[in-house]
Design a protein around this motif. Structure first.
Motif, PDB file in Angstrom:
ATOM      1  N   LEU A 168     -14.644  16.919  16.107  1.00 28.14           N
ATOM      2  CA  LEU A 168     -15.858  17.313  15.393  1.00 28.14           C
ATOM      3  C   LEU A 168     -17.090  17.113  16.277  1.00 28.14           C
ATOM      4  N   THR A 169     -17.194  15.950  16.916  1.00 28.33           N
ATOM      5  CA  THR A 169     -18.383  15.680  17.733  1.00 28.33           C
ATOM      6  C   THR A 169     -18.450  16.585  18.962  1.00 28.33           C
ATOM      7  N   ASP A 170     -17.307  16.986  19.483  1.00 24.30           N
ATOM      8  CA  ASP A 170     -17.296  17.921  20.623  1.00 24.30           C
ATOM      9  C   ASP A 170     -17.918  19.260  20.228  1.00 24.30           C
ATOM     10  N   ILE A 171     -17.587  19.732  19.027  1.00 25.86           N
ATOM     11  CA  ILE A 171     -18.148  21.004  18.543  1.00 25.86           C
ATOM     12  C   ILE A 171     -19.665  20.888  18.404  1.00 25.86           C
ATOM     13  N   LEU A 172     -20.120  19.762  17.843  1.00 29.97           N
ATOM     14  CA  LEU A 172     -21.561  19.558  17.655  1.00 29.97           C
ATOM     15  C   LEU A 172     -22.284  19.443  18.996  1.00 29.97           C
ATOM     16  N   THR A 173     -21.627  18.834  19.967  1.00 29.32           N
ATOM     17  CA  THR A 173     -22.209  18.736  21.309  1.00 29.32           C
ATOM     18  C   THR A 173     -22.364  20.114  21.941  1.00 29.32           C
ATOM     19  N   GLN A 174     -21.346  20.964  21.765  1.00 36.11           N
ATOM     20  CA  GLN A 174     -21.360  22.305  22.363  1.00 36.11           C
ATOM     21  C   GLN A 174     -22.498  23.175  21.809  1.00 36.11           C
ATOM     22  N   VAL A 175     -22.881  22.945  20.577  1.00 35.68           N
ATOM     23  CA  VAL A 175     -23.958  23.756  19.990  1.00 35.68           C
ATOM     24  C   VAL A 175     -25.322  23.064  20.085  1.00 35.68           C
ATOM     25  N   GLY A 176     -25.399  21.959  20.826  1.00 40.94           N
ATOM     26  CA  GLY A 176     -26.683  21.315  21.103  1.00 40.94           C
ATOM     27  C   GLY A 176     -27.271  20.523  19.971  1.00 40.94           C
ATOM     28  N   ALA A 177     -26.424  20.033  19.064  1.00 42.83           N
ATOM     29  CA  ALA A 177     -26.908  19.209  17.958  1.00 42.83           C
ATOM     30  C   ALA A 177     -26.852  17.734  18.358  1.00 42.83           C
ATOM     31  N   ASN A 178     -27.941  17.013  18.137  1.00 50.17           N
ATOM     32  CA  ASN A 178     -27.997  15.594  18.484  1.00 50.17           C
ATOM     33  C   ASN A 178     -27.608  14.750  17.282  1.00 50.17           C
ATOM     34  N   ILE A 179     -26.511  13.985  17.424  1.00 50.64           N
ATOM     35  CA  ILE A 179     -26.042  13.139  16.324  1.00 50.64           C
ATOM     36  C   ILE A 179     -26.858  11.853  16.306  1.00 50.64           C
ATOM     37  N   VAL A 180     -27.503  11.577  15.153  1.00 51.41           N
ATOM     38  CA  VAL A 180     -28.326  10.370  15.052  1.00 51.41           C
ATOM     39  C   VAL A 180     -27.739   9.333  14.099  1.00 51.41           C
ATOM     40  N   GLN A 181     -26.742   9.738  13.297  1.00 48.42           N
ATOM     41  CA  GLN A 181     -26.119   8.776  12.379  1.00 48.42           C
ATOM     42  C   GLN A 181     -24.735   9.265  11.988  1.00 48.42           C
ATOM     43  N   VAL A 182     -23.751   8.341  11.962  1.00 43.87           N
ATOM     44  CA  VAL A 182     -22.394   8.659  11.524  1.00 43.87           C
ATOM     45  C   VAL A 182     -21.911   7.549  10.604  1.00 43.87           C
ATOM     46  N   ASP A 183     -21.426   7.917   9.425  1.00 47.60           N
ATOM     47  CA  ASP A 183     -20.793   6.967   8.499  1.00 47.60           C
ATOM     48  C   ASP A 183     -19.348   7.404   8.274  1.00 47.60           C
ATOM     49  N   TYR A 184     -18.421   6.456   8.362  1.00 46.13           N
ATOM     50  CA  TYR A 184     -16.980   6.727   8.282  1.00 46.13           C
ATOM     51  C   TYR A 184     -16.422   5.917   7.123  1.00 46.13           C
ATOM     52  N   ASP A 185     -15.903   6.583   6.104  1.00 44.03           N
ATOM     53  CA  ASP A 185     -15.461   5.883   4.893  1.00 44.03           C
ATOM     54  C   ASP A 185     -14.093   6.388   4.456  1.00 44.03           C
ATOM     55  N   ARG A 186     -13.115   5.465   4.382  1.00 44.80           N
ATOM     56  CA  ARG A 186     -11.750   5.821   3.939  1.00 44.80           C
ATOM     57  C   ARG A 186     -11.585   5.724   2.424  1.00 44.80           C
ATOM     58  N   THR A 187     -12.530   5.094   1.728  1.00 41.89           N
ATOM     59  CA  THR A 187     -12.338   4.805   0.298  1.00 41.89           C
ATOM     60  C   THR A 187     -12.706   5.972  -0.614  1.00 41.89           C
ATOM     61  N   ARG A 190     -23.429  25.728  11.303  1.00 47.38           N
ATOM     62  CA  ARG A 190     -22.565  26.055  10.162  1.00 47.38           C
ATOM     63  C   ARG A 190     -21.453  27.026  10.573  1.00 47.38           C
ATOM     64  N   GLY A 191     -21.830  28.041  11.365  1.00 51.24           N
ATOM     65  CA  GLY A 191     -20.853  29.037  11.804  1.00 51.24           C
ATOM     66  C   GLY A 191     -19.738  28.428  12.623  1.00 51.24           C
ATOM     67  N   GLU A 192     -20.090  27.542  13.550  1.00 55.25           N
ATOM     68  CA  GLU A 192     -19.074  26.916  14.394  1.00 55.25           C
ATOM     69  C   GLU A 192     -18.144  26.015  13.578  1.00 55.25           C
ATOM     70  N   LEU A 193     -18.719  25.263  12.647  1.00 54.80           N
ATOM     71  CA  LEU A 193     -17.894  24.387  11.808  1.00 54.80           C
ATOM     72  C   LEU A 193     -16.948  25.210  10.931  1.00 54.80           C
ATOM     73  N   HIS A 194     -17.459  26.317  10.393  1.00 58.83           N
ATOM     74  CA  HIS A 194     -16.623  27.195   9.563  1.00 58.83           C
ATOM     75  C   HIS A 194     -15.506  27.825  10.399  1.00 58.83           C
ATOM     76  N   LYS A 195     -15.843  28.224  11.631  1.00 60.56           N
ATOM     77  CA  LYS A 195     -14.848  28.846  12.520  1.00 60.56           C
ATOM     78  C   LYS A 195     -13.696  27.889  12.825  1.00 60.56           C
ATOM     79  N   HIS A 196     -14.006  26.608  12.903  1.00 61.92           N
ATOM     80  CA  HIS A 196     -12.967  25.614  13.173  1.00 61.92           C
ATOM     81  C   HIS A 196     -12.396  25.021  11.892  1.00 61.92           C
ATOM     82  N   ARG A 197     -12.653  25.694  10.754  1.00 62.56           N
ATOM     83  CA  ARG A 197     -12.037  25.371   9.460  1.00 62.56           C
ATOM     84  C   ARG A 197     -12.422  23.995   8.906  1.00 62.56           C
ATOM     85  N   PHE A 198     -13.622  23.564   9.217  1.00 63.20           N
ATOM     86  CA  PHE A 198     -14.141  22.349   8.581  1.00 63.20           C
ATOM     87  C   PHE A 198     -14.807  22.729   7.261  1.00 63.20           C
TER      88      PHE A 198
END
Length: 401
Positions: free
Chosen positions: A343-362, A387-395
Motif C-alpha cells: 500500500l505505501t509503495d503505491i502511495l509513494t509512486q503517486v507522490g502522496a506524503n504519509i503523515v499518520q498511520v494507525d494499524y488496528d486488528r480489533t 483514488r484511481g491507483e488504489l482502485h486499480k490495485h483493488r483496495f
C-alpha cells in the motif's frame, strides 16, 4: 441611540490606555469581492479585543465610593479581560463570572490581570444570571458587557477611529452578540455620516439578535452553540435591540463551517490570528452573504484574537481536509508481512506524503487489519489520481472526514 458627545468623551478617556488599531488593506479579499476591503484589527488591542474600550470607560465614570466596593462582570472572556485590565489600572478589586466552557486561554488571561475568576453555567446567559445574584450578595458594582450606555459609548470609539482614519468608508461590517459594539459604532455613523451602511453578522449557533432584527421584535432562543464564543449570547436585551433597530441597515448570519473557513483564510492570506467572533465579518464576505458595489470602501472589524490553541488546531486540520491538502481514509488489509508495504509503495509512486498511520486488528475479521492513513496531497486532481491507483490495485477505500 448613544449621543455622539458620549463617544467623543469616551475616546478622550481611553486614548491614553487603548491602542489605536489601524485599518489594513486586504488585497485578496478586495479582489474576491470587487470592493476595497480594509480590516480594523482590534485583535491587536491590549487584552486582544475591543472590549477594553467599554470596560475602561465604564470604570472611569464610576465614583470613588463605587470603585472602593470593587467590580464584577459576567463574560465568556473578552469583556472579562477588559474589566480585569481596567480594574488593575484603577487599583480596585475585580471578580469575573465565566461560563464553564470558556477557553483556558481567556480564563488564564483574566487571572494574569489580577481578577478573581469563578466558573459558573454552560453559557454566557447562565453565567450572567449567577453574576447578578453574586453582585447583590457581595455588594459589588456590576459592569454589563453590552447593555450599558457608558460601555456602548466606549465600544463606539472603534467607529470614531475608523472615520478619522478613512472618511471615505461606505460600509462597515461588525460582529453581533449582545449588540454593544454595533450599537456604539452605528450610533456614531448615523450622527456623523448617515449614508454609511452598517451591517451586523451573527452566528447561526446564536441567532437571537439576527432573528429579532428580521422580525422587528425580540425572539427567544433556547440555547446557543457556536465556535464564535465571543458572540454566543442567547438572550436579546431590549436596550441594544432598540439601538440596533434605530441605526443598523442589515444583518446576516454565518455558520460554524463558514466561520472556521474565515479564521483559516485570515491566518493564511492576511497573516492574522482571530477568534471565531472576530472572523464572522470575513466569513460573510467569503461566503457571499453581503452584496458590494464595485470599488466601494468597506471596513470589517476583527473584534478579537483570543482563540484557544486547541480550537485553532482543529480549524486548521479540518481546513486542510476540506481544501484537499490532506486526505484521510481507511482500508482493510490481510494481516501478513508485506501488505502494508504494498500500500505505501503505491502511495509513494503517486507522490502522496504519509503523515499518520494507525494499524488496528480489533476492528476487522480475524486475519485482517484496519489501516487508517492520513496523507498530505496537492489538491483535488492529485487526490483523484490517488483514488484511481488504489482502485486499480483493488483496495476498498473508505474516505474519512
Amino acid at each position: 441611540m448613544i449621543a455622539l458627545s458620549q463617544i467623543v468623551e469616551a475616546y478622550e478617556r481611553i486614548s491614553t490606555i487603548a491602542h489605536q488599531t489601524k485599518l489594513i488593506f486586504a488585497p485578496r479579499m478586495s479582489e474576491l469581492s470587487g470592493a476595497n476591503i480594509y480590516l480594523k484589527q482590534e485583535n491587536l488591542q491590549h487584552t486582544g479585543a475591543y472590549k477594553l474600550r467599554g470596560a475602561f470607560n465604564r470604570i472611569a465614570l464610576m465614583s470613588e465610593e463605587e470603585r472602593s466596593k470593587g467590580v464584577l462582570a459576567a463574560s465568556a472572556g473578552n469583556h472579562a479581560q477588559g474589566v480585569a485590565y481596567s480594574a488593575r489600572y484603577f487599583g480596585i478589586k475585580a471578580v469575573i463570572i465565566m461560563p464553564e466552557s470558556t477557553p483556558l486561554l481567556k480564563v488564564n488571561g483574566v487571572r494574569r490581570l489580577g481578577a478573581e475568576v469563578i466558573l459558573s453555567g454552560d453559557n454566557y446567559d447562565e453565567a450572567y444570571a449567577y453574576a447578578q445574584e453574586y453582585a447583590k450578595e457581595n455588594d459589588l458594582f456590576f459592569i454589563h458587557p453590552f447593555a450599558d450606555d457608558s460601555v456602548i459609548a466606549g465600544q463606539g470609539t472603534v467607529g470614531l477611529e475608523i472615520i478619522r482614519e478613512r472618511s471615505d468608508i461606505d460600509t462597515i461590517i461588525l460582529p453581533v452578540g449582545g449588540g454593544g459594539l454595533i450599537s456604539g459604532v452605528a450610533a456614531l455613523y448615523k450622527q456623523m455620516k448617515p449614508s454609511v451602511r452598517i451591517i451586523g453578522v451573527s452566528a447561526y449557533g446564536a441567532p437571537a439578535m439576527y432573528q429579532s432584527f428580521l422580525a422587528k421584535e425580540i425572539q427567544e432562543c433556547k440555547s446557543v452553540h457556536t465556535i464564535a464564543d465571543g458572540i454566543a449570547v442567547r438572550d436579546v436585551h431590549s436596550k441594544t435591540f432598540q439601538y440596533i433597530l434605530e441605526s443598523v441597515n442589515e444583518m446576516v448570519c454565518v455558520d460554524d463551517e463558514e466561520i472556521a473557513n474565515a479564521v483559516l483564510y485570515l491566518l493564511e492570506n492576511q497573516k492574522v490570528v482571530v477568534e471565531g467572533a472576530g472572523a464572522v465579518g470575513v466569513a460573510a464576505l467569503l461566503h457571499n452573504k453581503i452584496t458590494f458595489k464595485p470599488k466601494e470602501n468597506v471596513a470589517i472589524v476583527l473584534s478579537g484574537g483570543n482563540i484557544d490553541v486547541t480550537m485553532l488546531g482543529v480549524i486548521i486540520e479540518k481546513g486542510l481536509l476540506k481544501s484537499q491538502r490532506k486526505m484521510k481514509f481507511s482500508v482493510v488489509l490481510v494481516d501478513k508481512p508485506g501488505s502494508l508495504k504494498k500500500l505505501t509503495d503505491i502511495l509513494t509512486q503517486v507522490g502522496a506524503n504519509i503523515v499518520q498511520v494507525d494499524y488496528d486488528r480489533t476492528l476487522t475479521d480475524y486475519g485482517d487489519a484496519s489501516i487508517t492513513i492520513v496523507l498530505e496531497t496537492k489538491g483535488g486532481e492529485h487526490q483523484d489520481i490517488i483514488r484511481g491507483e488504489l482502485h486499480k490495485h483493488r483496495f476498498e477505500v473508505k474516505e474519512l472526514a
